[in-house]
Design a protein around this motif. Structure first.
Motif, PDB file in Angstrom:
ATOM      1  N   ILE A  30       1.054  -1.302  -0.248  1.00 50.41           N
ATOM      2  CA  ILE A  30      -0.027  -0.456   0.145  1.00 50.41           C
ATOM      3  C   ILE A  30       0.958   1.147   0.067  1.00 50.41           C
ATOM      4  O   ILE A  30       2.046   1.521   0.794  1.00 50.41           O
ATOM      5  CB  ILE A  30      -1.400  -0.100   1.305  1.00 50.41           C
ATOM      6  N   ARG A  32       1.441   5.837  -0.805  1.00 51.00           N
ATOM      7  CA  ARG A  32       0.449   7.295  -0.657  1.00 51.00           C
ATOM      8  C   ARG A  32      -0.367   6.931  -2.062  1.00 51.00           C
ATOM      9  O   ARG A  32       0.361   6.761  -3.390  1.00 51.00           O
ATOM     10  CB  ARG A  32       1.291   8.228  -0.323  1.00 51.00           C
ATOM     11  N   GLY A  33      -1.711   7.468  -1.765  1.00 47.96           N
ATOM     12  CA  GLY A  33      -2.608   7.868  -3.034  1.00 47.96           C
ATOM     13  C   GLY A  33      -3.827   6.686  -3.621  1.00 47.96           C
ATOM     14  O   GLY A  33      -4.058   6.689  -4.312  1.00 47.96           O
ATOM     15  N   ASP A  34      -2.616   5.388  -2.696  1.00 47.12           N
ATOM     16  CA  ASP A  34      -4.052   4.239  -2.546  1.00 47.12           C
ATOM     17  C   ASP A  34      -5.063   4.554  -1.792  1.00 47.12           C
ATOM     18  O   ASP A  34      -5.236   5.790  -0.596  1.00 47.12           O
ATOM     19  CB  ASP A  34      -3.607   2.825  -2.262  1.00 47.12           C
ATOM     20  N   VAL A  35      -6.250   3.584  -2.177  1.00 48.39           N
ATOM     21  CA  VAL A  35      -7.805   4.413  -2.062  1.00 48.39           C
ATOM     22  C   VAL A  35      -8.521   3.229  -0.830  1.00 48.39           C
ATOM     23  O   VAL A  35      -7.979   2.500  -1.631  1.00 48.39           O
ATOM     24  CB  VAL A  35      -8.504   5.053  -2.378  1.00 48.39           C
ATOM     25  N   LEU A  36      -8.349   3.881   0.528  1.00 48.63           N
ATOM     26  CA  LEU A  36      -8.590   1.954   1.196  1.00 48.63           C
ATOM     27  C   LEU A  36     -10.106   1.826   0.810  1.00 48.63           C
ATOM     28  O   LEU A  36     -10.470   0.597   0.556  1.00 48.63           O
ATOM     29  CB  LEU A  36      -9.128   2.618   2.438  1.00 48.63           C
ATOM     30  N   VAL A  39      -9.229  -0.981  -1.961  1.00 47.55           N
ATOM     31  CA  VAL A  39      -8.294  -1.858  -1.610  1.00 47.55           C
ATOM     32  C   VAL A  39      -9.396  -2.702  -1.048  1.00 47.55           C
ATOM     33  O   VAL A  39      -8.579  -3.827  -0.960  1.00 47.55           O
ATOM     34  CB  VAL A  39      -7.032  -1.502  -0.772  1.00 47.55           C
ATOM     35  N   ILE A  60      -1.519   1.019   7.157  1.00 53.54           N
ATOM     36  CA  ILE A  60      -1.559   1.470   5.828  1.00 53.54           C
ATOM     37  C   ILE A  60      -2.582   2.671   6.315  1.00 53.54           C
ATOM     38  O   ILE A  60      -2.970   3.303   4.822  1.00 53.54           O
ATOM     39  CB  ILE A  60      -2.226   0.117   5.336  1.00 53.54           C
ATOM     40  N   THR A  64      -1.945   5.848   3.563  1.00 50.37           N
ATOM     41  CA  THR A  64      -2.416   6.878   2.576  1.00 50.37           C
ATOM     42  C   THR A  64      -3.475   7.956   2.968  1.00 50.37           C
ATOM     43  O   THR A  64      -3.787   8.777   1.940  1.00 50.37           O
ATOM     44  CB  THR A  64      -3.954   5.383   2.236  1.00 50.37           C
ATOM     45  N   GLN A  65      -2.940   8.292   3.835  1.00 51.73           N
ATOM     46  CA  GLN A  65      -3.750   9.931   4.304  1.00 51.73           C
ATOM     47  C   GLN A  65      -1.865  10.326   4.106  1.00 51.73           C
ATOM     48  O   GLN A  65      -1.972  11.970   4.764  1.00 51.73           O
ATOM     49  CB  GLN A  65      -3.781   9.765   5.809  1.00 51.73           C
TER      50      GLN A  65
END
Length: 230
Positions: A30, A32-36, A39, A60, A64-65
């Protein structure tokens, strides 16, 4: 899907709430920029059943934040370099035991509170009490961590803060996935609940179900876990 426990861990555990299976879910690394929500859709949704609870590793959420930082991008103050020398360094993580993580603590908690906590900690050590610093600085300080030898790349060169507003994140993800959600900071010593989708969800349930840290802390790449009544 046939779930497998991480090496050295058991798939099931007996708690005061009954026997539960802990089903670790492997994901990509995971970033930065991934959207939970994405996921959860990609890795979890198809496996969830009625009554299941989803546990999410706080790391994670913080990543992501944008609350995980390369070590060489953290400008460390002299205060952080000084204070980190006196931090107890446990076997299960770095905590505030290096300048970069102590600097994140100062930024997150505030210089005045950190200095007060350091003073009280020094007095506490004279009286044989450990953990005074973390007790005063609170969850935001306890959840700060840095890289260990077993941390997977690229996070073997990162330090991270605690997630921002973890209760709100848990509620949002619960609404998306349709199940109760816990966001936890777990290690081989204890499990701490940082966020939960409903206030009435008992912390002690998470503490017992995750008491042996079924997600482990090495390169398993399993930051999600479906908890199901066995």
């Amino acid at each position: 899907m046939q779930f497998q426990p991480n090496e050295g861990k058991s798939l099931t555990i007996t708690t005061g709430f009954g026997e539960f299976a802990r089903c670790p879910i492997k994901t990509h690394v995971i970033m930065r920029g991934d959207v939970l929500e994405d996921v959860l859709d990609n890795y979890v949704r198809e496996h969830m059943q009625d009554g299941d609870t989803l546990f999410i590793a706080e790391k994670i959420v913080a990543i992501t934040q944008g609350r995980a930082f390369p070590l060489d991008e953290i400008k460390v103050s002299r205060l952080a370099r000084f204070l980190c020398k006196f931090v107890y360094k446990p076997d299960y993580g770095i905590g505030l035991g290096r300048p970069e993580t102590m600097e994140l603590c100062i930024r997150e908690v505030g210089r005045v509170k950190v200095l007060f906590a350091a003073f009280c900690s020094a007095i506490g050590k004279l009286l044989g009490k450990r953990g005074v610093f973390y007790k005063i600085c609170g969850m935001k300080a306890r959840a700060i961590d840095g890289p260990c030898d077993y941390t997977i790349p690229p996070y073997n060169n990162y330090a991270k803060m605690a997630p921002h507003k973890p209760h709100e994140v848990a509620a949002r993800l619960s609404a998306h996935i349709g199940h109760d959600v816990y966001i936890v900071d777990a290690n081989d010593i204890a499990c701490t609940v940082l966020g939960k989708s409903k206030k009435e969800l008992p912390d002690v349930f998470a503490e017992q179900v995750f008491g042996d840290n079924p997600l482990d802390q090495s390169d398993q790449q399993t930051p999600l876990c479906i908890v199901r009544k066995a």
